[in-house]
Design a protein around this motif. Sequence first.
Motif, mmCIF file in Angstrom:
data_model
loop_
_atom_site.group_PDB
_atom_site.id
_atom_site.type_symbol
_atom_site.label_atom_id
_atom_site.label_comp_id
_atom_site.label_asym_id
_atom_site.label_seq_id
_atom_site.Cartn_x
_atom_site.Cartn_y
_atom_site.Cartn_z
ATOM 1 N N ARG A 83 -27.241 99.459 28.050
ATOM 2 C CA ARG A 83 -26.802 98.450 29.036
ATOM 3 C C ARG A 83 -26.070 99.088 30.216
ATOM 4 O O ARG A 83 -25.576 100.218 30.129
ATOM 5 C CB ARG A 83 -25.920 97.395 28.371
ATOM 6 N N ARG A 89 -24.672 93.704 25.115
ATOM 7 C CA ARG A 89 -25.656 94.410 24.273
ATOM 8 C C ARG A 89 -26.831 93.478 23.965
ATOM 9 O O ARG A 89 -27.981 93.917 23.888
ATOM 10 C CB ARG A 89 -25.013 94.855 22.959
ATOM 11 N N ASN A 121 -29.406 99.228 20.424
ATOM 12 C CA ASN A 121 -28.760 97.906 20.517
ATOM 13 C C ASN A 121 -29.728 96.793 20.889
ATOM 14 O O ASN A 121 -30.751 97.068 21.507
ATOM 15 C CB ASN A 121 -27.669 97.963 21.596
ATOM 16 N N LEU A 148 -18.598 104.291 14.314
ATOM 17 C CA LEU A 148 -18.145 104.421 15.705
ATOM 18 C C LEU A 148 -16.977 103.475 16.007
ATOM 19 O O LEU A 148 -15.950 103.892 16.572
ATOM 20 C CB LEU A 148 -19.318 104.101 16.640
ATOM 21 N N ARG A 152 -13.148 104.579 16.985
ATOM 22 C CA ARG A 152 -12.399 104.145 18.183
ATOM 23 C C ARG A 152 -11.056 103.555 17.771
ATOM 24 O O ARG A 152 -10.010 103.860 18.375
ATOM 25 C CB ARG A 152 -13.218 103.104 18.957
ATOM 26 N N HIS A 176 -22.080 94.582 15.404
ATOM 27 C CA HIS A 176 -21.621 95.477 16.474
ATOM 28 C C HIS A 176 -21.703 94.745 17.812
ATOM 29 O O HIS A 176 -22.558 94.996 18.633
ATOM 30 C CB HIS A 176 -22.505 96.730 16.488
ATOM 31 N N GLY A 219 -16.982 99.684 23.655
ATOM 32 C CA GLY A 219 -18.247 100.052 24.285
ATOM 33 C C GLY A 219 -18.275 99.627 25.741
ATOM 34 O O GLY A 219 -18.660 100.404 26.622
ATOM 35 N N ALA A 220 -17.818 98.401 25.995
ATOM 36 C CA ALA A 220 -17.842 97.862 27.371
ATOM 37 C C ALA A 220 -16.911 98.661 28.272
ATOM 38 O O ALA A 220 -17.211 98.871 29.465
ATOM 39 C CB ALA A 220 -17.431 96.391 27.359
ATOM 40 N N VAL A 223 -18.879 101.645 29.315
ATOM 41 C CA VAL A 223 -19.964 101.236 30.235
ATOM 42 C C VAL A 223 -19.386 101.010 31.632
ATOM 43 O O VAL A 223 -19.965 101.437 32.647
ATOM 44 C CB VAL A 223 -20.672 99.957 29.723
ATOM 45 N N SER A 230 -24.214 104.014 28.683
ATOM 46 C CA SER A 230 -23.133 103.739 27.729
ATOM 47 C C SER A 230 -22.711 105.013 27.003
ATOM 48 O O SER A 230 -23.241 106.099 27.253
ATOM 49 C CB SER A 230 -23.574 102.635 26.762
ATOM 50 N N ALA A 231 -21.766 104.841 26.085
ATOM 51 C CA ALA A 231 -21.180 105.974 25.360
ATOM 52 C C ALA A 231 -22.254 106.766 24.624
ATOM 53 O O ALA A 231 -23.244 106.193 24.167
ATOM 54 C CB ALA A 231 -20.170 105.428 24.344
#
Length: 320
Positions: A83, A89, A121, A148, A152, A176, A219-220, A223, A230-231
């Motif tokens: 994304r 996602r 995703n 993941l 985090r 997720h 994640g966002a 991004v 993304s990561a």
Amino acid sequence: MARPKIALIGAGQIGGTLAHLAALKELGDVVLFDIAEGTPEGKALDIASSGPSGKFDATMSGTQDYADIAGADVCIVTAGVARKPGMSRDDLLGINLKVMKSVGEGIAKHAPDAFVICITNPLDAMVWALREFSGLPHEKVCGMAGVLDSARFRHFLASEFNVSMKDVTAFVLGGHGDTMVPLVRYSTVAGIPLPDLVKMGWTTQDKLDAIVQRTRDGGAEIVGLLKTGSAFYAPATSAIEMAESYLKDQKRVLPCAAYVDGAYGLNGFYVGVPTVIGAGGIERVVEISMNKDEQTMFDNSVTAVKGLVEACKGIDESLA
Ligand SMILES: NC(=O)C1=CN([C@@H]2O[C@H](COP(=O)(O)OP(=O)(O)OC[C@H]3O[C@@H](n4cnc5c(N)ncnc54)[C@H](O)[C@@H]3O)[C@@H](O)[C@H]2O)C=CC1
Ligand SMILES: O=C([O-])CC(=O)C(=O)O
């Protein structure tokens, strides 16, 4: 004994990082597969050339031909689209579902005995679809997300407490997505649960709540910073941890998107739960007890994933 064979389906940001990590850890020989001509070949050559200085023995190759993944012990799937800022996602569902179809068929034909880790995703729906398209045993197909999300959470907690990340444990369950469930009661510093650390004055409930939310948005946040994708470093490291547990029969207890049939009141459904990963694949789903609030959050997350699975069935009739 021959080295294990690791097939990476998708040679983009995560795929390339996976190949590098697999080589550095000498987990096996690596085949990078991608539809983008030159990308897997170029990354394979680059990583192979780092071998003399990186001091590893592993062969690297790139391909556009599924026949080259034949006999793979592990397949890690990152094929598809990532994304961009402003997207969720879930917006990737339609485009990545088509990719899962071709990947599932490719794996079924050429590497049916592999342990498959899906990363693409929206994760929980894609791993379900990939399993359906491939027809592989459920215990041999899982998704990477919980490792993941938990990593985090552990990182943010370690920073807050100014302690080593090694002494922080955490479990993030559920799908997720925005509804993921960081389990505060089951997360600890040196065995001390987070609620006790609040009582001990190490942090405040408000700060802990903010860390939980930052984990959900992890994640966002990346991004938004990267802007073009993304990561990839932490996602690749997380999947390698799962692959290593399978290849070395470590029986690590890791949260991942697994097929849950019976536990958690679920009947045949992929969602993030604690699992044991060993030579048999997902050898066990660990059912932990949840209080009312935790159960409500988990149920919400399951409902969100169910909606995505239904959307997949609406797009591809063969899944219905
Ligand atoms: N589960 C998780 O926790 C995470 C999931 N992701 C997801 O992982 C996926 C990959 O991310 P990146 O590697 O950053 O993306 P990327 O765009 O760098 O790489 C994706 C690769 O897939 C390839 N591809 C596209 N269609 C294909 C097909 N049909 N067959 C084979 N290869 C194909 C593309 O050519 C590209 O090289 C995305 O869907 C992203 O959202 C990313 C981070 C964490
Ligand atoms: O946020 C994204 O799009 C990629 C991802 O799943 C993550 O980094 O957790």
